[in-house]
Scaffold this active site. Structure first.
Site, PDB file in Angstrom:
ATOM      1  N   ASP A 213      -3.257  25.304  47.252  1.00 57.57           N
ATOM      2  CA  ASP A 213      -3.558  24.439  45.781  1.00 57.57           C
ATOM      3  C   ASP A 213      -4.111  23.149  46.254  1.00 57.57           C
ATOM      4  O   ASP A 213      -3.758  22.563  47.288  1.00 57.57           O
ATOM      5  CB  ASP A 213      -1.977  24.362  45.565  1.00 57.57           C
ATOM      6  N   SER A 214      -4.959  22.737  45.151  1.00 57.10           N
ATOM      7  CA  SER A 214      -5.795  21.541  45.547  1.00 57.10           C
ATOM      8  C   SER A 214      -4.925  20.277  45.887  1.00 57.10           C
ATOM      9  O   SER A 214      -5.613  19.225  46.249  1.00 57.10           O
ATOM     10  CB  SER A 214      -6.869  21.474  44.683  1.00 57.10           C
TER      11      SER A 214
ATOM     12  N   GLN B   7      -8.595   0.174  34.115  1.00 53.56           N
ATOM     13  CA  GLN B   7      -7.891   1.389  33.844  1.00 53.56           C
ATOM     14  C   GLN B   7      -8.592   1.904  32.556  1.00 53.56           C
ATOM     15  O   GLN B   7      -7.963   3.167  32.305  1.00 53.56           O
ATOM     16  CB  GLN B   7      -6.530   0.829  33.312  1.00 53.56           C
TER      17      GLN B   7
ATOM     18  N   THR C  17      -6.163  27.528  40.968  1.00 53.81           N
ATOM     19  CA  THR C  17      -5.627  28.513  40.039  1.00 53.81           C
ATOM     20  C   THR C  17      -6.574  29.738  40.057  1.00 53.81           C
ATOM     21  O   THR C  17      -6.028  30.815  39.915  1.00 53.81           O
ATOM     22  CB  THR C  17      -5.419  27.971  38.802  1.00 53.81           C
TER      23      THR C  17
HETATM   24  N1  ASP Z   1      -2.633  23.005  40.981  1.00 51.08           N
HETATM   25  C1  ASP Z   1      -3.941  23.757  40.928  1.00 51.08           C
HETATM   26  C2  ASP Z   1      -4.989  23.329  41.861  1.00 51.08           C
HETATM   27  O1  ASP Z   1      -5.461  22.345  41.587  1.00 51.08           O
HETATM   28  C3  ASP Z   1      -4.713  23.675  39.498  1.00 51.08           C
HETATM   29  C4  ASP Z   1      -5.997  24.397  39.311  1.00 51.08           C
HETATM   30  O2  ASP Z   1      -6.555  25.146  40.196  1.00 51.08           O
HETATM   31  O3  ASP Z   1      -6.626  24.136  38.197  1.00 51.08           O
HETATM   32  O4  ASP Z   1      -4.957  24.152  42.944  1.00 51.08           O
END
Ligand code: ASP
Length: 339
Positions: free
Chosen positions: A55-56, A273, A12
């Site tokens: 995006d991760s 958990q 992000t």
């Molecule tokens: N969807 C994004 C990612 O993990 C969320 C973030 O960057 O915080 O790449």
């Protein structure tokens, strides 16, 4: 000048909105443009941008190994490393890097943000500037931080103790089973007693991961077929997420299935958990049977640490017994043995 190597993977922090309002990754220039204060600092930054930036959620074990190679190739020349990364899978990346970089003597800090850096209320600037400061901090010529960490919302966490717990707040990460390593307020408050100190160790880079890891998350009423599907799949080890302090049903058919998988050579690692606390095999009758059939104790490991530790150990060892031996031991500060 403080020399910092930045690995920009995406997330992000560097995203822009397309015409439909969806966040998509954008290049590092956007980050630089939104950090004019960088020119007032004494950081000398070298940036390696992944191509493509992602995006991760699209993270892979191949990319993890590329990161290790990048750090290895640049280790001698830099004071520290900052990895800009999406928060969704950041804890997995931080965990796996902690295992692949053994005896680290310099900081590897992962950071990102919940809002893109170009947005007015962004958390990206603060995260990035604090990450840079910690990545270059030294005492008597030695890096203060000698491990893989996550910096988010003014807190530095041990990477392999962290998980993303909130997708809506700036405070996205927590590490309830291990103290925060640094609190950034007016001053940076280092929790010196909690830090890993690898002085005297030789850094070893590991370049293999074996992803044949399965996950069995239990719930009351889970069917035999669901359990069998995991146990009989083509994996070498299974992370079993149990109730409370490591408890499961005592039903004979259940224990018989686990035992059969163990006899066939699979490792089953018990983690809870619950996000806080530890597995205590044998504390209740409902975990005594597990111990007896050879289920392994994952103690207070996070899910992220357990999965990536198994990938790492399986990459290191062909022999399942070696994997079983090391998974129950603290190798990078990822677990606390309580028995
Ligand atoms: N969807 C994004 C990612 O993990 C969320 C973030 O960057 O915080 O790449």
């Amino acid at each position: 000048m403080k020399k910092i190597f930045i690995i920009y993977t995406g997330g992000t922090i560097g995203m822009v909105e397309d015409e439909t309002g969806t966040f998509i990754p954008f290049d590092f220039e956007l980050i630089k443009k939104n950090l004019p204060d960088l020119s007032r600092t004494d950081y000398e930054l070298t940036v390696h941008s992944f191509d493509p930036i992602i995006d991760s959620s699209n993270m892979t074990s191949e990319i993890w190994l590329t990161m290790v190679k990048l750090i290895q190739d640049n280790y001698a020349e830099f004071d520290g490393f900052v990895i800009l990364h999406g928060s969704d899978t950041m804890a997995f990346t931080a965990s796996v890097l902690s295992f692949l970089l053994e005896g680290l003597r310099k900081p590897v800090i992962l950071s990102g943000s919940q809002l893109p850096i170009s947005q007015i209320r962004t958390d990206a600037r603060e995260n990035m500037m604090t990450a840079l400061e910690i990545a270059s901090a030294k005492h008597n010529g030695e890096s203060i931080i000698q491990e893989v960490c996550i910096l988010f919302d003014n807190k530095l966490f041990r990477g392999n103790r962290s998980f993303k717990y909130n997708s809506a707040k700036f405070e996205a990460f927590r590490s309830p089973n291990y103290p925060v390593l640094v609190e950034a307020g007016i001053h940076l408050k280092y929790n010196l007693e909690a830090l890993l100190n690898n002085t005297g160790q030789t850094l070893q880079y590991h370049h293999a991961l074996d992803n044949r890891v399965g996950v069995l998350k239990l719930f009351p009423g889970i069917t035999k077929e669901s359990i069998q599907a995991v146990l009989n799949s083509d994996v070498r080890s299974i992370v079993m997420e149990t109730f409370g302090s490591g408890n499961t049903t005592t039903a004979e058919w259940f224990l018989a299935l686990l035992k059969e998988a163990i006899v066939q050579g699979k490792n089953i690692v018990n983690i809870s958990q619950c996000k806080v606390g530890s597995v205590e095999l044998g504390r209740y009758e409902t975990s005594q049977g597990l111990k007896a059939i050879g289920v392994l104790n994952g103690y207070d490991m996070t899910f992220e640490a357990a999965v990536t530790k198994l990938m790492y150990l399986q990459g290191e060892f062909e022999d399942q017994k070696n994997v079983a031996h090391w998974v129950e031991r603290d190798i990078r500060g990822e677990l606390t043995i309580n028995d």
